[in-house]
Write a protein that holds these residues in place. Structure first.
Motif, mmCIF file in Angstrom:
data_model
loop_
_atom_site.group_PDB
_atom_site.id
_atom_site.type_symbol
_atom_site.label_atom_id
_atom_site.label_comp_id
_atom_site.label_asym_id
_atom_site.label_seq_id
_atom_site.Cartn_x
_atom_site.Cartn_y
_atom_site.Cartn_z
ATOM 1 N N ALA A 49 0.836 -1.212 0.000
ATOM 2 C CA ALA A 49 0.000 0.000 0.000
ATOM 3 C C ALA A 49 0.867 1.257 0.000
ATOM 4 O O ALA A 49 0.559 2.239 -0.680
ATOM 5 N N ARG A 50 1.977 1.204 0.746
ATOM 6 C CA ARG A 50 2.883 2.357 0.749
ATOM 7 C C ARG A 50 3.483 2.553 -0.633
ATOM 8 O O ARG A 50 3.542 3.667 -1.145
ATOM 9 N N ARG A 51 3.904 1.429 -1.230
ATOM 10 C CA ARG A 51 4.524 1.494 -2.553
ATOM 11 C C ARG A 51 3.530 2.039 -3.584
ATOM 12 O O ARG A 51 3.848 2.920 -4.372
ATOM 13 N N ALA A 52 2.307 1.501 -3.559
ATOM 14 C CA ALA A 52 1.289 1.918 -4.531
ATOM 15 C C ALA A 52 0.932 3.395 -4.330
ATOM 16 O O ALA A 52 0.695 4.117 -5.303
ATOM 17 N N SER A 53 0.907 3.850 -3.078
ATOM 18 C CA SER A 53 0.562 5.247 -2.800
ATOM 19 C C SER A 53 1.603 6.191 -3.400
ATOM 20 O O SER A 53 1.259 7.276 -3.881
ATOM 21 N N VAL A 54 2.871 5.763 -3.385
ATOM 22 C CA VAL A 54 3.924 6.580 -3.980
ATOM 23 C C VAL A 54 3.732 6.619 -5.497
ATOM 24 O O VAL A 54 3.727 7.675 -6.122
ATOM 25 N N THR A 55 3.507 5.437 -6.097
ATOM 26 C CA THR A 55 3.338 5.354 -7.550
ATOM 27 C C THR A 55 2.129 6.170 -8.020
ATOM 28 O O THR A 55 2.198 6.879 -9.017
ATOM 29 N N LEU A 56 1.016 6.032 -7.305
ATOM 30 C CA LEU A 56 -0.227 6.686 -7.735
ATOM 31 C C LEU A 56 -0.330 8.134 -7.261
ATOM 32 O O LEU A 56 -1.222 8.867 -7.651
ATOM 33 N N ARG A 57 0.575 8.516 -6.382
ATOM 34 C CA ARG A 57 0.602 9.857 -5.793
ATOM 35 C C ARG A 57 -0.696 10.225 -5.097
ATOM 36 O O ARG A 57 -1.181 11.351 -5.165
ATOM 37 N N ARG A 58 -1.318 9.214 -4.479
ATOM 38 C CA ARG A 58 -2.456 9.464 -3.581
ATOM 39 C C ARG A 58 -2.530 8.270 -2.648
ATOM 40 O O ARG A 58 -2.059 7.177 -3.000
ATOM 41 N N PRO A 59 -3.083 8.455 -1.438
ATOM 42 C CA PRO A 59 -3.095 7.343 -0.488
ATOM 43 C C PRO A 59 -3.976 6.190 -0.967
ATOM 44 O O PRO A 59 -5.107 6.412 -1.402
ATOM 45 N N LEU A 60 -3.435 4.979 -0.940
ATOM 46 C CA LEU A 60 -4.200 3.804 -1.347
ATOM 47 C C LEU A 60 -4.287 2.831 -0.178
ATOM 48 O O LEU A 60 -3.301 2.569 0.501
ATOM 49 N N ARG A 61 -5.493 2.312 0.035
ATOM 50 C CA ARG A 61 -5.698 1.303 1.075
ATOM 51 C C ARG A 61 -5.735 -0.069 0.445
ATOM 52 O O ARG A 61 -6.273 -0.232 -0.646
ATOM 53 N N ILE A 62 -5.226 -1.058 1.161
ATOM 54 C CA ILE A 62 -5.358 -2.431 0.715
ATOM 55 C C ILE A 62 -6.166 -3.199 1.752
ATOM 56 O O ILE A 62 -5.963 -3.056 2.960
ATOM 57 N N LEU A 83 -2.547 0.223 -14.464
ATOM 58 C CA LEU A 83 -3.914 -0.249 -14.225
ATOM 59 C C LEU A 83 -4.871 0.906 -13.917
ATOM 60 O O LEU A 83 -6.088 0.726 -13.918
ATOM 61 N N ASP A 84 -4.318 2.086 -13.662
ATOM 62 C CA ASP A 84 -5.115 3.201 -13.157
ATOM 63 C C ASP A 84 -5.797 3.964 -14.293
ATOM 64 O O ASP A 84 -5.136 4.517 -15.155
ATOM 65 N N GLY A 85 -7.129 4.006 -14.293
ATOM 66 C CA GLY A 85 -7.885 4.779 -15.277
ATOM 67 C C GLY A 85 -8.133 4.031 -16.561
ATOM 68 O O GLY A 85 -7.482 3.041 -16.846
ATOM 69 N N TRP A 86 -9.127 4.471 -17.350
ATOM 70 C CA TRP A 86 -9.447 3.823 -18.633
ATOM 71 C C TRP A 86 -8.384 4.173 -19.649
ATOM 72 O O TRP A 86 -7.840 5.251 -19.609
ATOM 73 N N PRO A 87 -8.111 3.380 -20.662
ATOM 74 C CA PRO A 87 -8.581 2.014 -20.763
ATOM 75 C C PRO A 87 -7.732 1.096 -19.902
ATOM 76 O O PRO A 87 -6.557 1.350 -19.712
ATOM 77 N N ASN A 88 -8.343 0.060 -19.402
ATOM 78 C CA ASN A 88 -7.606 -0.849 -18.514
ATOM 79 C C ASN A 88 -6.881 -1.931 -19.295
ATOM 80 O O ASN A 88 -7.340 -2.386 -20.310
ATOM 81 N N VAL A 89 -5.774 -2.316 -18.747
ATOM 82 C CA VAL A 89 -5.062 -3.476 -19.295
ATOM 83 C C VAL A 89 -5.015 -4.539 -18.225
ATOM 84 O O VAL A 89 -4.944 -4.224 -17.046
#
Ligand code: C2E
Ligand code: MG
Ligand code: MG
Ligand code: MG
Length: 280
Positions: A102-115, A273-279
């Motif tokens: 979750a910490r890693r994903a939050s950095v990548t997405l630049r917003r807090p992500l919960r798992i 994976l974030d936003g359309w279109p999805n892969v």
């Protein structure tokens, strides 16, 4: 059907019973070894905002592959670990891994992500459960902002009063809470009334049933309405087709999870994976 033994003799029911028993002991021994060494993997499946395509959270799903018995699905080994009184080993491992991801994903997405981490009824009823979580929060002050717990209706009902108390405290600490597999239990509505949850996860059998089934659509629509009135977000599980998605979105369902967006991955490419279109 009769199975044929290597020597050509027919297997009797008793032989087969012994064979089942032998396999079960082998599985149990392999699981004990894995529990001792913590030899499990965790995969993550994104949960998507059905209107924007953005990842809003994710679910952690435990995996186990033994060198001898091979890959075993969680539906098989989770109940077995519960019977061995060892599910806490898996839960603690998954919580810690999920927090890291979750910490890693939050950095990548630049917003807090919960798992989201799945809890077993045995976790909720263990006398030291709240102490373990408190310890996790002392070690990792950001744990509550990064984790959600998923509990099932049937799990909550084992001891509804205690579960309600625990979940109320967890919510105060800042953890997210979700009711999993909604629609598969018996007293869904009374559980909803008691539990202080943020999300309700509509079971995938519900989702698969809505295509071309008017009665099922009425039921699902009623669940959506109820959830909205209780101020609980609905997450639809097991969205596999664009039709599932369209029907659910039409019913006002905001969030979803399923193979249409992504299968669970050990190391998801969060940005892709974030936003359309999805892969996938
Ligand atoms: P669940 O919590 O309801 O998890 C959702 C299951 O649906 C996962 O199966 C996921 O891979 C699967 N799924 C997601 N999208 C789709 C789809 O579009 N189509 C289909 N056919 N399936 C989809 P999985 O990973 O095999 O897990 C099964 C169950 O095992 C979970 O159901 C949960 O009850 C349990 N489980 C998994 N990981 C853990 C864990 O870490 N702790 C505990 N206590 N239980 C776990
Ligand atoms: Mg779950
Ligand atoms: Mg579920
Ligand atoms: Mg399930």
């Amino acid at each position: 059907t009769l199975a044929v033994a290597p020597e050509g003799a027919l297997l009797t029911a008793e032989d087969r019973h012994l064979e089942d028993r032998r396999r079960r002991v082998q599985l149990e021994n392999a699981l004990r070894r894995a529990l001792d060494s913590g030899d499990f993997q965790v995969q993550y499946q994104p949960i998507i905002d059905l209107t924007s395509g953005e990842i809003v959270k994710a679910e952690a799903l435990v995996r186990w592959e033994d060198p001898e018995v091979g890959r075993v699905p969680p539906d098989v080994f989770v109940p077995l670990a519960e019977q061995l009184g060892q599910i806490h080993v898996i839960t603690d491992l998954v919580m810690r891994e999920a927090l890291r991801e979750a910490r890693r994903a939050s950095v990548t997405l630049r917003r807090p992500l919960r798992i989201a981490v799945n809890l077993s009824p045995n976790d909720l009823n263990a006398p030291d459960f709240m102490d373990r979580l408190h310890r996790l929060m002392c070690e990792h002050p950001d744990a509550a902002q990064h984790l959600t717990f998923e509990v099932t209706e049937s799990g909550a009902l084992v001891n509804l009063e205690q579960t309600t108390r625990h979940l109320t405290t967890l919510r105060q600490w800042g953890f997210g809470l979700a009711l999993d597999d909604f629609g598969t239990g018996h007293s869904a509505l009374s559980v909803l009334q008691h539990l202080p949850i943020h999300h309700l996860k509509l079971d995938r059998t519900f989702v698969w049933g809505i295509e071309g089934n008017a009665r099922q659509q009425v039921l699902t629509g009623a669940v959506m309405e109820l959830a909205a009135r209780l101020n609980v977000d609905v997450i639809a599980e097991g969205i596999e087709t664009a039709t599932h998605e369209a029907i659910l979105r039409g019913m006002g369902c905001g969030l979803g999870q399923g193979y249409l967006y992504s299968r669970p991955h050990a190391d998801p490419d969060w940005a892709a994976l974030d936003g359309w279109p999805n892969v996938s």
